[in-house]
Scaffold this motif. Structure first.
Motif, short mmCIF file in Angstrom:
data_model
loop_
_atom_site.label_atom_id
_atom_site.label_comp_id
_atom_site.label_asym_id
_atom_site.label_seq_id
_atom_site.Cartn_x
_atom_site.Cartn_y
_atom_site.Cartn_z
N LEU A 1 0.84 -1.17 -0.02
CA LEU A 1 0.04 -0.18 -0.06
C LEU A 1 0.92 1.15 -0.07
N THR A 2 1.96 1.22 0.78
CA THR A 2 2.95 2.23 0.78
C THR A 2 3.36 2.54 -0.87
N TYR A 3 3.89 1.47 -1.34
CA TYR A 3 4.52 1.71 -2.70
C TYR A 3 3.57 2.18 -3.51
N GLY A 4 2.51 1.70 -3.67
CA GLY A 4 1.30 1.98 -4.51
C GLY A 4 0.90 3.48 -4.17
N GLY A 5 0.77 3.95 -2.86
CA GLY A 5 0.44 5.25 -2.86
C GLY A 5 1.71 6.25 -3.42
N ILE A 6 2.76 5.92 -3.02
CA ILE A 6 3.93 6.50 -3.90
C ILE A 6 3.85 6.89 -5.32
N ALA A 7 3.40 5.50 -5.78
CA ALA A 7 3.45 5.40 -7.37
C ALA A 7 2.33 6.27 -7.76
N PHE A 8 1.12 6.46 -7.08
CA PHE A 8 -0.02 7.03 -7.51
C PHE A 8 0.29 8.48 -7.29
N VAL A 9 0.92 9.10 -6.46
CA VAL A 9 1.38 10.30 -6.43
C VAL A 9 2.33 10.92 -7.41
N ALA A 10 3.33 9.92 -7.64
CA ALA A 10 4.10 10.25 -8.68
C ALA A 10 3.53 10.37 -10.02
N TYR A 11 2.68 9.46 -10.32
CA TYR A 11 1.72 9.48 -11.58
C TYR A 11 0.87 10.68 -11.54
N TYR A 12 0.38 11.14 -10.55
CA TYR A 12 -0.54 12.38 -10.37
C TYR A 12 0.34 13.41 -10.89
N LEU A 13 1.53 13.71 -10.28
CA LEU A 13 2.42 14.68 -10.44
C LEU A 13 2.87 14.89 -11.94
N PHE A 14 3.00 13.88 -12.50
CA PHE A 14 3.55 13.85 -13.92
C PHE A 14 2.28 14.08 -14.78
N ALA A 15 1.19 13.25 -14.60
CA ALA A 15 -0.06 13.42 -15.61
C ALA A 15 -0.88 14.86 -15.33
N ARG A 16 -0.84 15.31 -14.05
CA ARG A 16 -1.61 16.49 -13.99
C ARG A 16 -0.83 17.61 -13.02
N PRO A 17 0.19 18.06 -13.52
CA PRO A 17 1.09 18.84 -12.58
C PRO A 17 0.28 20.24 -12.08
N ALA A 18 -0.47 20.76 -12.84
CA ALA A 18 -1.28 21.89 -12.22
C ALA A 18 -2.55 21.61 -11.31
N ASP A 19 -2.96 20.34 -11.42
CA ASP A 19 -3.94 19.78 -10.14
C ASP A 19 -3.13 19.48 -9.01
N ALA A 20 -1.87 18.95 -9.21
CA ALA A 20 -1.14 18.60 -8.17
C ALA A 20 -0.82 19.69 -7.52
#
Length: 52
Positions: free
Chosen positions: A7-26
């Motif tokens: 779950l920790t690694y999954g959360g980190i992966a989600f945050v990283a994806y969110y930062l790269f996919a939608r930087p303005a929203d992040a």
């Protein structure tokens, strides 16, 4: 213990994806979180000042 690690690694992966996919929203999400913390600190300071 294994589930927590996954779950920790999954959360980190989600945050990283969110930062790269939608930087303005992040950036808006981080800005909103900081605004919330600063507003809470300001409210606490006002409360302490009103006690005296």
């Amino acid at each position: 213990m294994q589930v927590k690690k996954v779950l920790t690694y999954g959360g980190i992966a989600f945050v990283a994806y969110y930062l790269f996919a939608r930087p303005a929203d992040a950036a808006d999400a981080v800005r909103g979180a900081f605004d919330t913390v600063f507003n809470a600190a300001d409210s606490l300071a006002q409360f302490v000042n009103n006690l005296s």
